[in-house]
Design a protein around this motif. Structure first.
Motif, PDB file in Angstrom:
ATOM      1  N   PRO A 111       0.823  -1.204   0.000  1.00  0.00           N
ATOM      2  CA  PRO A 111       0.000   0.000   0.000  1.00  0.00           C
ATOM      3  C   PRO A 111       0.858   1.255   0.000  1.00  0.00           C
ATOM      4  O   PRO A 111       2.015   1.242   0.444  1.00  0.00           O
ATOM      5  N   PRO A 112       0.343   2.373  -0.511  1.00  0.00           N
ATOM      6  CA  PRO A 112       1.143   3.597  -0.606  1.00  0.00           C
ATOM      7  C   PRO A 112       1.601   4.088   0.756  1.00  0.00           C
ATOM      8  O   PRO A 112       0.872   4.008   1.745  1.00  0.00           O
ATOM      9  N   LEU A 113       2.831   4.564   0.779  1.00  0.00           N
ATOM     10  CA  LEU A 113       3.390   5.140   2.002  1.00  0.00           C
ATOM     11  C   LEU A 113       2.957   6.591   2.138  1.00  0.00           C
ATOM     12  O   LEU A 113       2.925   7.334   1.153  1.00  0.00           O
ATOM     13  N   MET A 114       2.634   6.986   3.332  1.00  0.00           N
ATOM     14  CA  MET A 114       2.135   8.339   3.575  1.00  0.00           C
ATOM     15  C   MET A 114       2.851   8.964   4.758  1.00  0.00           C
ATOM     16  O   MET A 114       3.283   8.275   5.675  1.00  0.00           O
ATOM     17  N   LYS A 115       2.953  10.266   4.717  1.00  0.00           N
ATOM     18  CA  LYS A 115       3.528  11.022   5.811  1.00  0.00           C
ATOM     19  C   LYS A 115       2.410  11.734   6.548  1.00  0.00           C
ATOM     20  O   LYS A 115       1.554  12.379   5.935  1.00  0.00           O
TER      21      LYS A 115
END
Length: 369
Positions: A111-115
């Motif tokens: 899954p996409p990495l998010m900050k």
């Protein structure tokens, strides 16, 4: 103009019978005009004047040929060095490109990495096929509030890797947290048919992130998306293989280039060595056209002994006494020197000798006195 009376005669000439060591017109079937022109050319090349002028230009020609091949050798050496540097640069670029692509593959497999953002709640989902684990593109993912009669809070479409990123504002996340409402996740086809549902799977909070992997059962409803995923995987595998072998292909290509350059350089160097060897071995050899004309400055000046008697000579060599500057002086035998024949002629022309001039008469006159 056709030089041959019959073109078929010269179509396949037997050059083994041709003498390349001299001007040769044998066995050439020429017409009248061509034969005349060839004969004149043969006389020209056989003339001493042609040989003299051709011999005079030989040193300049040899120097020009040597300079050409030396320049060619330097160019080939510079090209070899430039290709070697280019290989290093392109190999480094290929390695960097391969590493970047592998990083993309690794990121696409999850899954996409998010900050975290204090003003948002972020939710990342990855929709995959249950059997192949391939990301399914083109499916719609929704966040639904069950307490609000299935209100859609956020929605998005999966990318080619099957990933999607959704977000809720700080106010939305705060309201859901206050009501203790946990939204559900729903995946539907482009036609709006649900293929996946996870009830109360999200816990929204400001400045938080959450991920989810949604495994969709294989069915005819998602077959188009699965076909696209299979094709996309094949393209990526081909790209990965291309990048994996790019370094080897670059190395093989530049090895071929360097091999051809080395062959050309060796051939050019052999020609240069042959020119130097020939110049050293035939330094005193006049060659087939005779020795080149001696420069005027190196010729010894004519001496007095080499000047024929009676021939006028410029005063620049030796100025005679009494001669005016820039006037020729007649060079001949000295007038004081007489040959025997001239001495006899002068005696005869003097006439009879007087008796008083004889020695006997002079003695008698002394006795009388």
């Amino acid at each position: 103009m056709n030089s041959f009376s019959d073109p078929s005669d010269g179509a396949n000439p037997d050059w083994r019978k041709f003498d390349f060591t001299k001007w040769n017109l044998n066995d050439l079937n020429l017409d009248v005009s061509s034969s005349t022109l060839a004969g004149l050319a043969e006389q020209l090349f056989a003339s001493p004047e042609w040989k003299k002028h051709f011999t005079a230009t030989l040193p300049a020609m040899k120097e020009a040929v040597h300079g050409y091949f030396q320049k060619r050798a330097d160019t080939l050496k510079a090209s070899a060095g430039a290709y070697e540097e280019e290989l290093k640069e392109r190999t480094a670029e290929a390695a960097q490109e391969r590493a970047t692509f592998q990083g993309t593959l690794h990121a696409a497999a999850s899954p996409p990495l998010m900050k975290a953002d204090p003003n948002l709640f972020q939710f990342g989902a990855r929709v995959v096929d249950e059997k192949t684990s391939l990301g399914l593109p083109g499916l719609q993912v929704r966040l639904i509030d069950e307490t609000q009669q299935g209100k859609v809070l956020a929605e998005g479409v999966t990318d080619p890797d099957g990933n999607v990123l959704l977000s809720l504002s700080k106010e939305q996340a705060a309201q859901l947290a206050e009501r203790k409402s946990e939204p559900s996740v729903e995946v539907v086809t482009p036609e709006g048919k649900p293929v996946y549902r996870a009830a109360q799977a999200v816990c929204p909070r400001p400045d938080h992130t959450q991920t989810l992997v949604a495994a969709v059962s294989t069915s005819i409803d998602v077959q188009p998306q699965l076909d696209s995923a299979v094709q996309f995987r094949a393209e990526r595998e081909a790209r990965a293989l291309e990048l994996q072998t790019k370094g080897d292909r670059l190395k093989h290509y530049y090895e071929g280039v360097q091999k051809r350059l080395k062959a050309q350089l060796d051939e050019t160097q052999q020609i240069l060595d042959e020119i130097k060897r020939e110049a050293s071995a035939k330094k005193d050899d006049p060659g087939p056209f005779g020795a080149p004309p001696e420069p005027a400055a190196s010729r010894p000046p004519a001496s007095e002994a080499s000047v024929s008697p009676g021939i006028a000579r410029p005063v620049g060599s030796e100025t005679a006494r009494g001669a005016k500057p820039h006037e020729p002086v007649a060079v001949g035998p000295s007038p004081a020197v007489k040959t025997p024949e001239k001495a006899k002629k002068s005696t005869k022309s003097a006439g009879p000798v007087s008796p008083a001039a004889t020695p006997e008469r002079r003695v008698k006159r002394k006795k009388k006195s």
